[in-house]
Design an enzyme around this catalytic site. Structure first.
Site, PDB file in Angstrom:
ATOM      1  N   ASP A 398       0.514  -1.016  -0.092  1.00 51.64           N
ATOM      2  CA  ASP A 398       0.171  -0.158  -0.356  1.00 51.64           C
ATOM      3  C   ASP A 398       0.535   1.506   0.205  1.00 51.64           C
ATOM      4  O   ASP A 398       1.894   0.818   0.830  1.00 51.64           O
ATOM      5  CB  ASP A 398      -1.229  -0.254   1.411  1.00 51.64           C
ATOM      6  CG  ASP A 398      -1.513   1.164   0.984  1.00 51.64           C
ATOM      7  OD1 ASP A 398      -1.098   2.001   0.991  1.00 51.64           O
ATOM      8  OD2 ASP A 398      -3.045   0.514   1.024  1.00 51.64           O
ATOM      9  N   ASP A 415      -3.437   8.974 -10.540  1.00 44.69           N
ATOM     10  CA  ASP A 415      -2.680   7.670 -11.603  1.00 44.69           C
ATOM     11  C   ASP A 415      -1.924   7.191 -12.233  1.00 44.69           C
ATOM     12  O   ASP A 415      -1.347   5.855 -12.205  1.00 44.69           O
ATOM     13  CB  ASP A 415      -3.897   7.729 -12.866  1.00 44.69           C
ATOM     14  CG  ASP A 415      -5.200   7.784 -11.867  1.00 44.69           C
ATOM     15  OD1 ASP A 415      -6.065   8.270 -12.667  1.00 44.69           O
ATOM     16  OD2 ASP A 415      -5.904   7.318 -11.354  1.00 44.69           O
ATOM     17  N   GLU A 441      -4.934   2.099  -3.841  1.00 42.33           N
ATOM     18  CA  GLU A 441      -3.988   1.773  -3.671  1.00 42.33           C
ATOM     19  C   GLU A 441      -2.651   0.979  -3.407  1.00 42.33           C
ATOM     20  O   GLU A 441      -1.815   0.960  -2.645  1.00 42.33           O
ATOM     21  CB  GLU A 441      -3.508   3.408  -3.477  1.00 42.33           C
ATOM     22  CG  GLU A 441      -3.446   3.500  -1.819  1.00 42.33           C
ATOM     23  CD  GLU A 441      -4.632   4.018  -1.567  1.00 42.33           C
ATOM     24  OE1 GLU A 441      -4.587   4.249  -0.276  1.00 42.33           O
ATOM     25  OE2 GLU A 441      -5.325   4.417  -2.207  1.00 42.33           O
TER      26      GLU A 441
END
Length: 527
Positions: A398, A415, A441
């Site tokens: 993460d 992005d 994410e």
């Protein structure tokens, strides 16, 4: 009446070819589109379910923290209820130390407000009169109220903790309010949804009453007729399609907040979710058109040359187009010039259309943003390896503080950062495993026949590379990762992900930018 005897052979074959081409093209496009739609629906529902679960966990943690903080203040005030200055000082401290509450009050055992922060003439010296406020006083234990209008006329939720002296006598309570129609902690927790496409989050209490919504006018509305709300107030979690009160079809994920019997719902409009596959079909149609037209011209040219037995060619052509049976068509003896070219054109056309169907199938297994394997395919792989008893490790990772990237640089840059991370993952893992996007994410790397220490080493290489390399936002981004191994640390894929998630959570809690290996004892506790 049409005299079929007057129809020329080439016209009849042309008519059959046109019809077959249309059926094949429309069928291929519709099949590909339908597969894409089903895949996107499943992925969106799963993503919303995971996101709702994360938000519910965050909200539950907030409530636990709020009760703990109030409990600490109650222990301090148990010896100072007669000292008005101390009461005021404690309410000021509690109000100012964080953004948990819009206001803080202390009352005696009869509900008389002894101190309030921020100071309010309307509240100071008044009695708590509302039924929910009285319940909090009578409960003599930590209490979370249902929404009600307070003394100042604001719609609020009241979280309280009782005050007892050393002899166990009830002295009153200390409580914090959340003003539902004003800026409050929910805005910070839930206000920034990760889509910019009409998706939104709302929270309901145990009666199906909205206590948070991005549209303040919806707060305090009762929405029990919503099927998702009916399930979440029963303490259930999941995802399903639903139609809201405005007739809009939505893909919803929902999860309960057990401490307060609340429910969190995340929703995305169905038409927005299906926009991407529709655009792909249009794009594919435009790209394919020249090839289809060329193939069609070849077929027409070859059909004009056919002069021998109608039955064999017409029947074979129609059956092959219906059944997509290219092999049968190849087996036809094209012993004359016209039949050879007709067969060749049909074989190439059908092969091309089948390749496009395969393309759509491949698209349904790939995350459209990063190009990594999507959640649906990841689950299938893990299930297959579990059934085979095949050992493997997973790395659940993460990005740290990814929300700040979106906030400071925008979602477009965010992005690009996700794409950058995906490329780093693929460059490091190479042929050792499969890189997957888990949601938002979060990413997972599947490493078949790789054990814990090697998996942790791979995760560490990825972490170090990201920590020293500038990302698309102009600076390095760090990541935290949890590593778990099957079957050493779990019996099922779900338990393995839970173990890795616990390790990831530990990495986050102990400073971020690190790799933590899951502990077997943590897995046992989860069971």
């Amino acid at each position: 009446m049409v005299n079929f005897k007057n129809i020329k052979l080439k016209h009849l074959i042309m008519g059959v070819a046109v019809l077959s081409f249309l059926v094949s093209i429309v069928g291929s496009l519709w099949t590909g589109y339908k597969m894409n739609v089903d895949s996107i629906k499943e992925n969106t529902l799963e993503t919303n379910k995971v996101y709702a679960s994360k938000l519910a966990t965050t909200a539950n943690s907030y409530l636990e923290e709020a009760i703990q903080i109030l409990g600490y203040s109650a222990s301090i005030l148990s010896k100072q209820t007669e000292d008005s200055d101390a009461l005021v000082e404690e309410t000021e401290r509690l109000k100012m130390q964080n953004n948990l509450f819009n206001s803080v009050v202390v009352t005696n055992e009869k509900g008389l407000v002894l101190a309030v922060s921020p100071p309010s003439i309307e509240v100071q010296g008044q009695y708590l009169y509302h039924e929910e406020a009285k319940k909090s006083l009578a409960a003599k234990e930590p209490f979370i109220s249902k929404p009600y209008e307070g003394i100042t006329g604001r719609l609020l939720i009241f979280i309280s903790y009782p005050i007892f002296n050393e002899a166990g006598e009830h002295l009153g309570l200390i409580g914090g309010t959340i003003f539902l129609k004003e800026k409050n902690v929910f805005n910070a927790l839930l206000g920034q949804h990760y889509y910019d496409d009409g998706s939104y989050v709302y929270v309901v209490d145990g009666d199906g009453r909205i206590i948070y919504h991005q549209d303040p006018s919806r707060i305090n509305d009762v929405v029990l007729e919503n099927k998702v709300v009916q399930k979440v107030v029963e303490g259930k979690s999941g995802a399903q399609g639903v139609t809201n009160t405005k007739g809009i079809e939505l893909l919803a994920g929902y999860s309960s907040v057990p401490l307060a019997n609340w429910g969190v719902v995340t929703q995305r409009p169905l038409d927005v979710a299906l926009k991407a596959p529709f655009e792909r079909v249009v794009k594919f149609s435009l790209i394919s058109l020249p090839f289809v037209l060329i193939s069609f011209v070849v077929v027409m040219w070859a059909a004009a040359k056919v002069a021998l037995p109608l039955q064999q060619l017409a029947t074979l052509t129609e059956e092959s187009m219906d059944k997509r049976n290219v092999d049968d068509l190849k087996s036809v003896r094209s012993w004359y010039f016209e039949a050879y070219y007709l067969k060749d054109a049909l074989v190439r056309s059908l092969s091309f259309l089948q390749a496009q169907v395969s393309f759509f199938k491949d698209q349904s297994t790939v995350d459209p943003l990063t190009g990594l394997t999507n959640r649906r395919t990841m689950d299938a792989l893990m299930e297959e390896w579990n059934e085979q008893g095949r050992p493997y490790s997973i790395i659940l990772l993460d990005l740290d503080h990814f929300k700040s990237v979106n906030d400071n640089f925008g979602h477009a840059v965010g992005d690009k950062v996700l794409i950058y991370l995906a490329k780093n993952m693929q460059d490091i893992v190479l042929e050792k495993g499969v890189c997957c996007r888990f949601g938002g994410e979060e990413f997972i790397i599947l490493l078949p026949n790789v054990y814990t220490e090697e998996a942790a080493a791979i995760a560490e290489v990825l972490r170090e590379k990201c920590a020293v390399t500038n990302s698309p936002c102009g600076r390095p981004v760090t990541l935290s990762a949890g590593v778990a191994t099957y079957p050493e640390m779990a019996k099922t894929a779900e338990e393995l992900i839970v173990a890795a998630d616990e390790a990831l959570y530990s990495a986050k809690q102990t400073g971020r930018n690190k790799v933590v290996i899951a502990q077997v004892k943590e897995l046992e506790e989860l069971k």
